[in-house]
Design a protein around this motif. Sequence first.
Motif, PDB file in Angstrom:
ATOM      1  N   PHE A  38      20.141 -21.458-106.100  1.00  0.00           N
ATOM      2  CA  PHE A  38      19.707 -22.681-106.766  1.00  0.00           C
ATOM      3  C   PHE A  38      19.604 -22.544-108.281  1.00  0.00           C
ATOM      4  N   GLY A  39      19.586 -21.338-108.815  1.00  0.00           N
ATOM      5  CA  GLY A  39      19.494 -21.163-110.258  1.00  0.00           C
ATOM      6  C   GLY A  39      18.165 -21.564-110.849  1.00  0.00           C
ATOM      7  N   LEU A  40      17.134 -21.551-110.037  1.00  0.00           N
ATOM      8  CA  LEU A  40      15.808 -21.954-110.495  1.00  0.00           C
ATOM      9  C   LEU A  40      15.180 -20.823-111.305  1.00  0.00           C
ATOM     10  N   LEU A  41      14.734 -21.156-112.511  1.00  0.00           N
ATOM     11  CA  LEU A  41      14.086 -20.192-113.392  1.00  0.00           C
ATOM     12  C   LEU A  41      12.595 -20.504-113.489  1.00  0.00           C
ATOM     13  N   PRO A  42      11.767 -19.521-113.834  1.00  0.00           N
ATOM     14  CA  PRO A  42      10.330 -19.787-113.981  1.00  0.00           C
ATOM     15  C   PRO A  42      10.035 -20.892-114.992  1.00  0.00           C
ATOM     16  N   SER A  43      10.897 -21.083-115.969  1.00  0.00           N
ATOM     17  CA  SER A  43      10.687 -22.115-116.981  1.00  0.00           C
ATOM     18  C   SER A  43      11.077 -23.519-116.522  1.00  0.00           C
ATOM     19  N   ASP A  44      11.747 -23.643-115.384  1.00  0.00           N
ATOM     20  CA  ASP A  44      12.153 -24.960-114.882  1.00  0.00           C
ATOM     21  C   ASP A  44      10.969 -25.680-114.277  1.00  0.00           C
ATOM     22  N   GLU A  45      10.782 -26.922-114.659  1.00  0.00           N
ATOM     23  CA  GLU A  45       9.729 -27.776-114.099  1.00  0.00           C
ATOM     24  C   GLU A  45      10.434 -28.798-113.207  1.00  0.00           C
ATOM     25  N   VAL A  46      10.270 -28.650-111.911  1.00  0.00           N
ATOM     26  CA  VAL A  46      11.038 -29.476-110.985  1.00  0.00           C
ATOM     27  C   VAL A  46      10.193 -30.495-110.230  1.00  0.00           C
ATOM     28  N   ASP A  47       8.881 -30.497-110.434  1.00  0.00           N
ATOM     29  CA  ASP A  47       8.035 -31.424-109.682  1.00  0.00           C
ATOM     30  C   ASP A  47       8.195 -32.869-110.136  1.00  0.00           C
ATOM     31  N   SER A  48       8.305 -33.082-111.433  1.00  0.00           N
ATOM     32  CA  SER A  48       8.484 -34.454-111.925  1.00  0.00           C
ATOM     33  C   SER A  48       9.965 -34.820-111.859  1.00  0.00           C
ATOM     34  N   LEU A  49      10.260 -36.102-111.759  1.00  0.00           N
ATOM     35  CA  LEU A  49      11.639 -36.563-111.730  1.00  0.00           C
ATOM     36  C   LEU A  49      12.361 -36.201-113.028  1.00  0.00           C
ATOM     37  N   ALA A  50      11.672 -36.341-114.167  1.00  0.00           N
ATOM     38  CA  ALA A  50      12.281 -36.009-115.459  1.00  0.00           C
ATOM     39  C   ALA A  50      12.585 -34.513-115.553  1.00  0.00           C
ATOM     40  N   GLY A  51      11.652 -33.672-115.129  1.00  0.00           N
ATOM     41  CA  GLY A  51      11.869 -32.230-115.149  1.00  0.00           C
ATOM     42  C   GLY A  51      12.992 -31.821-114.206  1.00  0.00           C
ATOM     43  N   PHE A  52      13.024 -32.443-113.043  1.00  0.00           N
ATOM     44  CA  PHE A  52      14.065 -32.164-112.058  1.00  0.00           C
ATOM     45  C   PHE A  52      15.434 -32.543-112.616  1.00  0.00           C
ATOM     46  N   ALA A  53      15.523 -33.718-113.229  1.00  0.00           N
ATOM     47  CA  ALA A  53      16.784 -34.179-113.815  1.00  0.00           C
ATOM     48  C   ALA A  53      17.233 -33.231-114.924  1.00  0.00           C
ATOM     49  N   ALA A  54      16.306 -32.738-115.720  1.00  0.00           N
ATOM     50  CA  ALA A  54      16.641 -31.783-116.781  1.00  0.00           C
ATOM     51  C   ALA A  54      17.176 -30.488-116.174  1.00  0.00           C
ATOM     52  N   TRP A  55      16.569 -30.039-115.084  1.00  0.00           N
ATOM     53  CA  TRP A  55      17.039 -28.829-114.398  1.00  0.00           C
ATOM     54  C   TRP A  55      18.459 -29.032-113.867  1.00  0.00           C
ATOM     55  N   VAL A  56      18.708 -30.170-113.208  1.00  0.00           N
ATOM     56  CA  VAL A  56      20.042 -30.466-112.678  1.00  0.00           C
ATOM     57  C   VAL A  56      21.066 -30.486-113.821  1.00  0.00           C
ATOM     58  N   THR A  57      20.690 -31.041-114.960  1.00  0.00           N
ATOM     59  CA  THR A  57      21.580 -31.048-116.126  1.00  0.00           C
ATOM     60  C   THR A  57      21.845 -29.628-116.596  1.00  0.00           C
ATOM     61  N   ARG A  58      20.812 -28.773-116.615  1.00  0.00           N
ATOM     62  CA  ARG A  58      21.010 -27.380-117.010  1.00  0.00           C
ATOM     63  C   ARG A  58      21.978 -26.674-116.075  1.00  0.00           C
TER      64      ARG A  58
END
Length: 178
Positions: free
Chosen positions: A31-51
């Motif tokens: 999944f490429g999830l890093l400790p700095s990724d914030e995935v709980d909020s929709l905005a944070g999740f969208a930023a992660w998907v963009t990354r």
Amino acid sequence: MPDLIAPAARLHKAWLEAHAEWGPGVHEDGFGLLPSDEVDSLAGFAAWVTRLADDLDPAKAVDAGGVPCTYRWIVEGDRVLGGIVLRRGFSEFVQWAGHIGYGIRPSARRRGLATWALGRMLDEARVLGMDRVLVVCAAGNVASVKTIERHGGVLEGIRDTELGPAPRYWIKIGVPRA
């Protein structure tokens, strides 16, 4: 019938449900999830998907030590069953984690999904001109060992890592598999 898709912000809730099965942390390989990724909020999740999409560009890649990565989610309908990544180069991180990493949510295991997804990513690696890939798993993960060996993985050896012993397999890529 499962499918491999690019990470999608529309699957926020479904991804969170899959993530919850693993428990807290960033331990689901693929999944490429890093400790700095914030995935709980929709905005944070969208930023992660963009990354994750940006990780295809070597100038922007933050996973795998700057090596471009292709991420795919294993889905069935709108249910996220797992993730898989193809790391398209070699770095210190790839030396440790392998070119391909994957994870299947606990409730979706024992269905052959990892074997199926690994086969699709080997096809992708072949298209990209890779002649072999390194796949690493935990020593006690018998299911991953069987998955890797089903695709022709040859054991290079076992290395001690901070996460424990890790068998390292090389899979030759060449002639398309039947």
